[in-house]
Enzyme design. Structure first.
Site, PDB file in Angstrom:
ATOM      1  N   HIS A   1      -5.142  -3.058  -3.025  1.00  0.00           N
ATOM      2  CA  HIS A   1      -4.708  -2.136  -4.084  1.00  0.00           C
ATOM      3  C   HIS A   1      -4.504  -2.840  -5.419  1.00  0.00           C
ATOM      4  O   HIS A   1      -3.905  -2.264  -6.332  1.00  0.00           O
ATOM      5  CB  HIS A   1      -3.416  -1.426  -3.670  1.00  0.00           C
ATOM      6  CG  HIS A   1      -3.598  -0.559  -2.474  1.00  0.00           C
ATOM      7  ND1 HIS A   1      -4.098   0.714  -2.540  1.00  0.00           N
ATOM      8  CD2 HIS A   1      -3.387  -0.811  -1.160  1.00  0.00           C
ATOM      9  CE1 HIS A   1      -4.172   1.220  -1.326  1.00  0.00           C
ATOM     10  NE2 HIS A   1      -3.744   0.315  -0.468  1.00  0.00           N
TER      11      HIS A   1
ATOM     12  N   LYS B   1     -11.577   0.987  -2.323  1.00  0.00           N
ATOM     13  CA  LYS B   1     -10.563   1.669  -3.128  1.00  0.00           C
ATOM     14  C   LYS B   1     -11.023   1.733  -4.592  1.00  0.00           C
ATOM     15  O   LYS B   1     -11.900   2.531  -4.886  1.00  0.00           O
ATOM     16  CB  LYS B   1      -9.215   1.016  -2.889  1.00  0.00           C
ATOM     17  CG  LYS B   1      -8.777   1.413  -1.464  1.00  0.00           C
ATOM     18  CD  LYS B   1      -7.668   0.680  -0.834  1.00  0.00           C
ATOM     19  CE  LYS B   1      -7.483   1.244   0.577  1.00  0.00           C
ATOM     20  NZ  LYS B   1      -6.691   0.404   1.440  1.00  0.00           N
TER      21      LYS B   1
ATOM     22  N   SER C   1       0.803  -1.220   0.000  1.00  0.00           N
ATOM     23  CA  SER C   1       0.000   0.000   0.000  1.00  0.00           C
ATOM     24  C   SER C   1       0.833   1.267   0.000  1.00  0.00           C
ATOM     25  O   SER C   1       0.407   2.286  -0.522  1.00  0.00           O
ATOM     26  CB  SER C   1      -0.947  -0.004   1.203  1.00  0.00           C
ATOM     27  OG  SER C   1      -0.214  -0.090   2.415  1.00  0.00           O
TER      28      SER C   1
END
Ligand SMILES: *Cc1c(COP(=O)(O)O)cnc(C)c1O
Length: 405
Positions: free
Chosen positions: A227, A257, A199
Protein backbone atom coordinates in the site's frame (compact mmCIF):
# COMPACT_ATOMS: atom_id res chain seq x y z
CA UNK A 1 -4.13 -39.32 7.01
CA UNK A 2 -2.32 -38.64 10.28
CA UNK A 3 -2.81 -41.81 12.31
CA UNK A 4 -2.20 -40.09 15.65
CA UNK A 5 -5.13 -37.71 15.22
CA UNK A 6 -8.40 -38.87 16.78
CA UNK A 7 -11.26 -38.40 14.37
CA UNK A 8 -14.42 -36.79 15.79
CA UNK A 9 -16.45 -38.14 12.84
CA UNK A 10 -17.61 -41.77 12.66
CA UNK A 11 -15.17 -43.62 10.42
CA UNK A 12 -17.91 -45.52 8.63
CA UNK A 13 -21.56 -44.74 8.05
CA UNK A 14 -24.37 -45.44 5.66
CA UNK A 15 -23.85 -42.00 4.09
CA UNK A 16 -21.41 -41.44 1.24
CA UNK A 17 -18.38 -39.41 2.31
CA UNK A 18 -19.54 -36.45 0.19
CA UNK A 19 -22.60 -36.13 2.45
CA UNK A 20 -20.48 -35.79 5.60
CA UNK A 21 -18.33 -33.26 3.75
CA UNK A 22 -21.36 -31.14 2.88
CA UNK A 23 -22.76 -31.51 6.39
CA UNK A 24 -19.44 -30.28 7.78
CA UNK A 25 -19.35 -27.26 5.41
CA UNK A 26 -23.00 -26.35 6.08
CA UNK A 27 -22.52 -26.55 9.85
CA UNK A 28 -19.43 -24.39 9.67
CA UNK A 29 -21.25 -21.79 7.53
CA UNK A 30 -24.19 -21.70 9.95
CA UNK A 31 -21.79 -20.97 12.81
CA UNK A 32 -20.16 -18.13 10.87
CA UNK A 33 -23.59 -16.75 9.98
CA UNK A 34 -24.57 -16.73 13.68
CA UNK A 35 -21.50 -14.72 14.64
CA UNK A 36 -21.95 -12.32 11.68
CA UNK A 37 -18.68 -13.52 10.19
CA UNK A 38 -19.98 -15.17 7.03
CA UNK A 39 -18.84 -13.35 3.91
CA UNK A 40 -20.41 -13.07 0.48
CA UNK A 41 -18.88 -12.26 -2.88
CA UNK A 42 -21.18 -9.89 -4.72
CA UNK A 43 -21.18 -9.57 -8.50
CA UNK A 44 -19.88 -6.07 -9.17
CA UNK A 45 -19.76 -4.38 -12.54
CA UNK A 46 -17.14 -1.63 -12.64
CA UNK A 47 -18.43 1.28 -14.69
CA UNK A 48 -15.33 3.47 -14.40
CA UNK A 49 -12.45 4.05 -11.96
CA UNK A 50 -14.79 4.71 -9.01
CA UNK A 51 -18.36 3.86 -10.04
CA UNK A 52 -19.64 0.31 -9.75
CA UNK A 53 -23.00 -1.39 -10.10
CA UNK A 54 -24.15 -4.03 -7.60
CA UNK A 55 -27.56 -5.73 -7.78
CA UNK A 56 -28.85 -2.93 -9.98
CA UNK A 57 -27.63 -0.14 -7.68
CA UNK A 58 -25.00 2.36 -8.81
CA UNK A 59 -22.44 2.97 -6.04
CA UNK A 60 -19.31 5.05 -5.53
CA UNK A 61 -16.49 2.69 -4.63
CA UNK A 62 -14.60 3.77 -1.49
CA UNK A 63 -12.95 0.41 -0.74
CA UNK A 64 -10.78 -0.38 -3.75
CA UNK A 65 -6.98 -0.40 -3.68
CA UNK A 66 -6.79 0.90 -7.26
CA UNK A 67 -5.63 4.18 -5.71
CA UNK A 68 -4.70 5.94 -8.93
CA UNK A 69 -7.46 4.53 -11.12
CA UNK A 70 -4.76 3.05 -13.34
CA UNK A 71 -6.62 -0.21 -13.98
CA UNK A 72 -8.93 1.96 -16.12
CA UNK A 73 -6.28 4.24 -17.65
CA UNK A 74 -6.41 4.39 -21.44
CA UNK A 75 -2.64 3.98 -21.90
CA UNK A 76 -2.42 1.13 -19.38
CA UNK A 77 -5.22 -0.74 -21.14
CA UNK A 78 -3.58 -0.15 -24.54
CA UNK A 79 -0.27 -1.53 -23.24
CA UNK A 80 -2.00 -4.68 -21.96
CA UNK A 81 -3.80 -5.14 -25.27
CA UNK A 82 -0.59 -4.72 -27.28
CA UNK A 83 1.23 -7.25 -25.06
CA UNK A 84 -1.57 -9.78 -25.50
CA UNK A 85 -1.44 -9.35 -29.28
CA UNK A 86 2.34 -9.75 -29.29
CA UNK A 87 2.93 -12.45 -26.62
CA UNK A 88 -0.46 -14.16 -26.16
CA UNK A 89 -2.78 -14.45 -23.16
CA UNK A 90 -0.79 -16.87 -20.99
CA UNK A 91 2.81 -17.55 -20.10
CA UNK A 92 2.66 -21.30 -20.71
CA UNK A 93 4.71 -22.57 -17.77
CA UNK A 94 7.03 -21.68 -14.93
CA UNK A 95 9.83 -19.37 -16.02
CA UNK A 96 12.31 -22.04 -15.03
CA UNK A 97 10.85 -24.19 -17.80
CA UNK A 98 9.96 -21.79 -20.59
CA UNK A 99 12.21 -18.85 -19.72
CA UNK A 100 9.52 -16.17 -19.68
CA UNK A 101 8.59 -13.35 -22.05
CA UNK A 102 10.86 -10.29 -22.32
CA UNK A 103 8.40 -8.03 -20.48
CA UNK A 104 9.11 -9.94 -17.25
CA UNK A 105 12.81 -9.09 -17.48
CA UNK A 106 12.04 -5.50 -18.43
CA UNK A 107 9.71 -4.97 -15.45
CA UNK A 108 12.21 -6.59 -13.05
CA UNK A 109 14.92 -4.19 -14.21
CA UNK A 110 12.53 -1.23 -13.94
CA UNK A 111 11.36 -2.12 -10.43
CA UNK A 112 14.93 -2.66 -9.23
CA UNK A 113 15.87 0.80 -10.49
CA UNK A 114 12.71 2.31 -8.95
CA UNK A 115 13.47 0.72 -5.56
CA UNK A 116 17.23 1.26 -5.68
CA UNK A 117 17.99 -2.45 -5.38
CA UNK A 118 20.42 -4.61 -7.36
CA UNK A 119 17.77 -7.01 -8.58
CA UNK A 120 14.07 -7.86 -8.52
CA UNK A 121 11.94 -10.99 -9.00
CA UNK A 122 8.32 -11.05 -10.08
CA UNK A 123 5.74 -13.44 -8.65
CA UNK A 124 2.17 -14.33 -9.63
CA UNK A 125 0.79 -12.15 -6.82
CA UNK A 126 1.86 -10.32 -3.69
CA UNK A 127 0.49 -13.20 -1.64
CA UNK A 128 2.70 -15.65 -3.53
CA UNK A 129 5.73 -13.38 -3.07
CA UNK A 130 5.27 -13.51 0.69
CA UNK A 131 4.78 -17.28 0.63
CA UNK A 132 8.12 -17.45 -1.19
CA UNK A 133 10.45 -15.16 0.71
CA UNK A 134 10.70 -16.37 4.33
CA UNK A 135 10.64 -20.10 3.45
CA UNK A 136 13.48 -19.61 0.95
CA UNK A 137 15.67 -17.90 3.56
CA UNK A 138 14.82 -19.54 6.91
CA UNK A 139 13.95 -22.93 8.36
CA UNK A 140 13.74 -24.63 11.75
CA UNK A 141 16.21 -23.19 14.26
CA UNK A 142 15.59 -19.69 12.89
CA UNK A 143 13.43 -16.85 14.24
CA UNK A 144 10.79 -14.57 12.73
CA UNK A 145 9.48 -11.53 14.59
CA UNK A 146 6.37 -10.15 12.93
CA UNK A 147 4.25 -7.08 13.70
CA UNK A 148 0.95 -8.31 15.17
CA UNK A 149 -1.02 -6.34 12.54
CA UNK A 150 1.03 -7.45 9.53
CA UNK A 151 -0.82 -8.79 6.49
CA UNK A 152 -2.12 -12.37 6.53
CA UNK A 153 0.25 -13.48 3.77
CA UNK A 154 3.32 -12.40 5.77
CA UNK A 155 2.04 -14.67 8.56
CA UNK A 156 1.38 -17.46 6.05
CA UNK A 157 4.93 -17.23 4.67
CA UNK A 158 6.37 -17.12 8.18
CA UNK A 159 4.49 -20.28 9.14
CA UNK A 160 5.58 -22.10 5.98
CA UNK A 161 9.24 -21.37 6.78
CA UNK A 162 9.22 -23.64 9.87
CA UNK A 163 11.11 -20.94 11.79
CA UNK A 164 9.92 -19.98 15.29
CA UNK A 165 7.33 -17.22 14.74
CA UNK A 166 6.66 -14.58 17.42
CA UNK A 167 4.62 -11.40 17.11
CA UNK A 168 5.65 -8.04 18.50
CA UNK A 169 3.20 -5.29 19.54
CA UNK A 170 2.12 -3.09 16.63
CA UNK A 171 4.79 -0.53 15.66
CA UNK A 172 6.37 -0.89 19.12
CA UNK A 173 10.15 -0.61 18.84
CA UNK A 174 10.68 -1.16 22.58
CA UNK A 175 8.55 -4.31 22.41
CA UNK A 176 10.50 -5.60 19.42
CA UNK A 177 13.81 -4.76 21.07
CA UNK A 178 12.83 -6.79 24.14
CA UNK A 179 11.85 -9.81 22.01
CA UNK A 180 15.10 -9.62 20.07
CA UNK A 181 17.12 -9.46 23.27
CA UNK A 182 15.27 -12.49 24.61
CA UNK A 183 15.01 -14.71 21.53
CA UNK A 184 17.73 -13.72 19.05
CA UNK A 185 20.65 -15.39 20.90
CA UNK A 186 19.06 -18.85 20.50
CA UNK A 187 18.30 -18.48 16.79
CA UNK A 188 20.66 -19.16 13.91
CA UNK A 189 19.15 -16.64 11.46
CA UNK A 190 16.40 -14.08 12.07
CA UNK A 191 13.96 -11.95 10.11
CA UNK A 192 11.71 -9.01 11.04
CA UNK A 193 8.48 -8.78 9.04
CA UNK A 194 6.28 -5.70 8.71
CA UNK A 195 3.90 -3.89 6.40
CA UNK A 196 5.32 -0.52 5.24
CA UNK A 197 1.78 0.92 5.21
CA UNK A 198 -0.58 -1.21 7.32
CA UNK A 199 -3.35 -2.50 5.10
CA UNK A 200 -6.27 -2.18 7.53
CA UNK A 201 -5.07 0.86 9.53
CA UNK A 202 -3.21 3.00 6.99
CA UNK A 203 -0.43 3.94 9.39
CA UNK A 204 3.28 3.69 8.51
CA UNK A 205 5.79 1.35 10.13
CA UNK A 206 8.65 3.13 12.00
CA UNK A 207 11.14 1.94 9.38
CA UNK A 208 14.28 3.78 10.58
CA UNK A 209 13.89 2.28 14.07
CA UNK A 210 13.10 -1.18 12.69
CA UNK A 211 16.16 -1.08 10.42
CA UNK A 212 18.38 0.06 13.31
CA UNK A 213 17.16 -2.82 15.51
CA UNK A 214 17.56 -5.25 12.63
CA UNK A 215 21.17 -4.14 12.18
CA UNK A 216 21.92 -4.28 15.90
CA UNK A 217 20.65 -7.87 16.15
CA UNK A 218 21.69 -9.14 12.72
CA UNK A 219 18.10 -9.73 11.61
CA UNK A 220 16.88 -9.31 8.03
CA UNK A 221 14.11 -6.73 7.58
CA UNK A 222 11.31 -7.56 5.12
CA UNK A 223 9.04 -4.60 4.34
CA UNK A 224 5.76 -5.31 2.51
CA UNK A 225 4.93 -2.08 0.70
CA UNK A 226 1.74 -3.24 -1.03
CA UNK A 227 0.00 0.00 0.00
CA UNK A 228 3.01 2.32 -0.25
CA UNK A 229 4.15 2.21 -3.84
CA UNK A 230 2.33 4.73 -6.00
CA UNK A 231 0.78 6.63 -3.08
CA UNK A 232 3.30 7.39 -0.31
CA UNK A 233 6.18 9.87 -0.71
CA UNK A 234 5.18 10.97 -4.21
CA UNK A 235 4.66 7.37 -5.26
CA UNK A 236 8.11 6.12 -4.24
CA UNK A 237 6.81 4.13 -1.28
CA UNK A 238 7.08 4.05 2.49
CA UNK A 239 10.91 3.80 2.48
CA UNK A 240 10.95 7.38 1.18
CA UNK A 241 8.58 8.73 3.80
CA UNK A 242 11.73 9.05 5.97
CA UNK A 243 14.93 11.09 5.59
CA UNK A 244 17.23 9.46 4.81
CA UNK A 245 15.20 6.80 3.01
CA UNK A 246 15.27 3.35 4.61
CA UNK A 247 16.80 0.78 2.29
CA UNK A 248 15.54 -2.50 3.78
CA UNK A 249 17.34 -5.51 2.28
CA UNK A 250 14.02 -7.21 1.41
CA UNK A 251 11.47 -4.88 -0.21
CA UNK A 252 8.33 -6.66 -1.28
CA UNK A 253 5.29 -5.22 -3.04
CA UNK A 254 2.38 -5.87 -5.36
CA UNK A 255 1.39 -4.89 -8.88
CA UNK A 256 -2.24 -5.30 -7.85
CA UNK A 257 -3.01 -2.05 -6.03
CA UNK A 258 -1.78 1.39 -7.15
CA UNK A 259 -0.28 -0.22 -10.26
CA UNK A 260 -3.75 -1.40 -11.26
CA UNK A 261 -2.64 -4.84 -12.47
CA UNK A 262 -1.92 -8.24 -10.90
CA UNK A 263 1.35 -9.72 -9.64
CA UNK A 264 3.92 -9.32 -6.87
CA UNK A 265 7.64 -8.63 -6.54
CA UNK A 266 10.67 -8.72 -4.30
CA UNK A 267 13.45 -6.15 -4.71
CA UNK A 268 16.69 -7.29 -3.07
CA UNK A 269 20.36 -7.95 -3.74
CA UNK A 270 21.44 -10.05 -6.71
CA UNK A 271 22.47 -12.96 -4.45
CA UNK A 272 19.13 -13.02 -2.63
CA UNK A 273 17.11 -12.84 -5.85
CA UNK A 274 19.22 -15.57 -7.46
CA UNK A 275 18.70 -17.81 -4.44
CA UNK A 276 14.94 -17.28 -4.67
CA UNK A 277 14.94 -17.98 -8.41
CA UNK A 278 16.43 -21.38 -7.60
CA UNK A 279 14.66 -22.17 -4.33
CA UNK A 280 11.36 -20.32 -3.97
CA UNK A 281 8.59 -22.83 -4.52
CA UNK A 282 5.91 -20.23 -5.41
CA UNK A 283 8.19 -19.21 -8.29
CA UNK A 284 9.53 -22.57 -9.38
CA UNK A 285 6.23 -24.46 -9.35
CA UNK A 286 3.82 -21.88 -10.72
CA UNK A 287 3.20 -20.36 -14.12
CA UNK A 288 4.74 -16.94 -14.81
CA UNK A 289 2.42 -13.90 -14.75
CA UNK A 290 0.52 -13.17 -17.98
CA UNK A 291 2.06 -10.73 -20.51
CA UNK A 292 -0.92 -8.34 -20.26
CA UNK A 293 -0.50 -7.96 -16.48
CA UNK A 294 3.19 -7.21 -16.77
CA UNK A 295 2.78 -4.75 -19.65
CA UNK A 296 0.04 -2.94 -17.70
CA UNK A 297 2.32 -2.64 -14.66
CA UNK A 298 5.18 -1.31 -16.81
CA UNK A 299 2.94 1.44 -18.20
CA UNK A 300 1.57 2.17 -14.72
CA UNK A 301 5.12 2.57 -13.42
CA UNK A 302 5.84 5.07 -16.23
CA UNK A 303 2.84 7.11 -15.11
CA UNK A 304 3.77 6.88 -11.41
CA UNK A 305 7.33 8.00 -12.07
CA UNK A 306 6.26 10.92 -14.27
CA UNK A 307 3.27 12.18 -12.25
CA UNK A 308 4.12 12.69 -8.54
CA UNK A 309 1.11 15.03 -8.20
CA UNK A 310 -1.24 12.19 -9.24
CA UNK A 311 0.42 9.97 -6.61
CA UNK A 312 -0.09 12.60 -3.88
CA UNK A 313 -3.81 13.02 -4.63
CA UNK A 314 -5.28 9.93 -2.84
CA UNK A 315 -3.62 10.79 0.50
CA UNK A 316 -4.54 14.45 0.01
CA UNK A 317 -8.18 13.43 -0.39
CA UNK A 318 -7.93 11.17 2.67
CA UNK A 319 -6.67 14.18 4.68
CA UNK A 320 -9.54 16.33 3.43
CA UNK A 321 -11.99 13.59 4.44
CA UNK A 322 -10.50 13.12 7.92
CA UNK A 323 -10.47 16.84 8.63
CA UNK A 324 -14.16 17.05 7.68
CA UNK A 325 -15.17 13.87 9.55
CA UNK A 326 -13.25 14.68 12.74
CA UNK A 327 -10.78 11.81 12.39
CA UNK A 328 -7.00 11.89 13.04
CA UNK A 329 -4.81 12.95 10.11
CA UNK A 330 -4.01 9.93 7.91
CA UNK A 331 -0.56 8.96 6.58
CA UNK A 332 -1.89 7.15 3.51
CA UNK A 333 -5.11 6.79 1.48
CA UNK A 334 -6.39 4.17 3.98
CA UNK A 335 -8.70 5.48 6.72
CA UNK A 336 -10.08 3.08 9.35
CA UNK A 337 -13.29 3.93 11.18
CA UNK A 338 -13.25 1.41 14.00
CA UNK A 339 -16.74 0.48 15.20
CA UNK A 340 -16.08 -2.55 17.40
CA UNK A 341 -18.54 -5.35 16.70
CA UNK A 342 -19.09 -7.06 13.38
CA UNK A 343 -22.76 -6.07 13.61
CA UNK A 344 -21.91 -2.37 14.04
CA UNK A 345 -19.60 -2.48 11.03
CA UNK A 346 -22.19 -4.26 8.89
CA UNK A 347 -24.88 -1.75 9.91
CA UNK A 348 -22.65 1.22 9.09
CA UNK A 349 -21.76 -0.28 5.73
CA UNK A 350 -25.47 -0.82 4.95
CA UNK A 351 -26.27 2.79 5.87
CA UNK A 352 -23.59 4.08 3.51
CA UNK A 353 -24.81 1.76 0.77
CA UNK A 354 -28.27 3.30 1.08
CA UNK A 355 -26.59 6.66 0.42
CA UNK A 356 -24.80 5.34 -2.67
CA UNK A 357 -21.38 4.51 -1.17
CA UNK A 358 -19.68 1.13 -1.35
CA UNK A 359 -17.59 0.73 1.84
CA UNK A 360 -17.42 -2.94 2.77
CA UNK A 361 -17.32 -3.83 6.47
CA UNK A 362 -14.02 -5.36 7.58
CA UNK A 363 -14.44 -8.03 10.26
CA UNK A 364 -12.31 -10.62 12.08
CA UNK A 365 -10.16 -12.49 11.20
CA UNK A 366 -9.04 -9.76 8.77
CA UNK A 367 -8.79 -7.42 11.80
CA UNK A 368 -8.48 -8.29 15.52
CA UNK A 369 -11.65 -9.18 17.44
CA UNK A 370 -13.50 -6.11 18.72
CA UNK A 371 -12.04 -3.83 16.02
CA UNK A 372 -14.46 -4.46 13.15
CA UNK A 373 -14.48 -1.37 11.04
CA UNK A 374 -15.16 0.53 7.90
CA UNK A 375 -11.96 0.77 5.90
CA UNK A 376 -12.34 3.73 3.59
CA UNK A 377 -9.83 4.11 0.77
CA UNK A 378 -9.35 7.08 -1.49
CA UNK A 379 -8.67 7.17 -5.20
CA UNK A 380 -7.23 9.94 -7.34
CA UNK A 381 -10.43 9.57 -9.37
CA UNK A 382 -12.77 10.52 -6.48
CA UNK A 383 -14.46 13.92 -6.59
CA UNK A 384 -14.17 16.35 -3.67
CA UNK A 385 -17.96 16.84 -3.43
CA UNK A 386 -18.52 13.08 -2.98
CA UNK A 387 -15.82 12.95 -0.31
CA UNK A 388 -17.41 15.82 1.60
CA UNK A 389 -20.80 14.09 1.49
CA UNK A 390 -19.26 10.82 2.75
CA UNK A 391 -17.46 12.73 5.53
CA UNK A 392 -20.75 14.20 6.77
CA UNK A 393 -22.21 10.69 7.04
CA UNK A 394 -19.15 9.20 8.75
CA UNK A 395 -18.74 12.11 11.19
CA UNK A 396 -21.57 10.59 13.26
CA UNK A 397 -19.39 7.57 14.06
CA UNK A 398 -16.05 9.35 14.49
CA UNK A 399 -16.11 9.86 18.30
CA UNK A 400 -16.66 6.12 18.81
CA UNK A 401 -13.46 5.53 16.86
CA UNK A 402 -11.41 7.45 19.44
CA UNK A 403 -13.12 5.68 22.33
CA UNK A 404 -12.17 2.24 20.97
CA UNK A 405 -8.61 3.22 20.17
C1 LIG B 1 -2.96 -7.00 -0.74
C2 LIG B 1 -1.77 -7.27 0.06
C3 LIG B 1 -0.91 -8.31 -0.27
C4 LIG B 1 -1.23 -9.30 -1.35
O1 LIG B 1 -1.01 -8.78 -2.61
P1 LIG B 1 -1.80 -9.41 -3.85
O2 LIG B 1 -0.98 -8.98 -5.02
O3 LIG B 1 -3.16 -8.85 -3.82
O4 LIG B 1 -1.77 -10.89 -3.66
C5 LIG B 1 0.25 -8.44 0.45
N1 LIG B 1 0.54 -7.62 1.47
C6 LIG B 1 -0.27 -6.61 1.83
C7 LIG B 1 0.13 -5.72 2.96
C8 LIG B 1 -1.46 -6.42 1.16
O5 LIG B 1 -2.29 -5.45 1.53
Amino acid sequence: MRSTEASPEPTSSALPASATLDAYASGKLAGLERSQLRRHIVETDGLDAVRVEQTGQSLLNFCSNDYLGLSRHREVIAAAQAATARYGTGSGASRLVTGGHPLLFELEARLARFKGSEDCILFGSGYLANLAIAPALLSSGDLILIDELAHACLFAGAQLSRARVETFPHNDLAGLSAKLAELRPDARRAMILTDGVFSMDGDLAPLPGLQALADRHNAWLLVDDAHGVGVVAGGRGSAHAFTPAVQAPLQMGTLSKALGSYGGYLCASRAVCELLRTRARPLVFTTAPAPASIAAALKALDLIESEPALCERPTGLARRFCAAAGLPEPASPIVPVILGSATAALDASAQLRAEGFLVTAIRPPTVPRGTARLRITFSAAHKEADIDRLARLVAAWAPQDEAVE
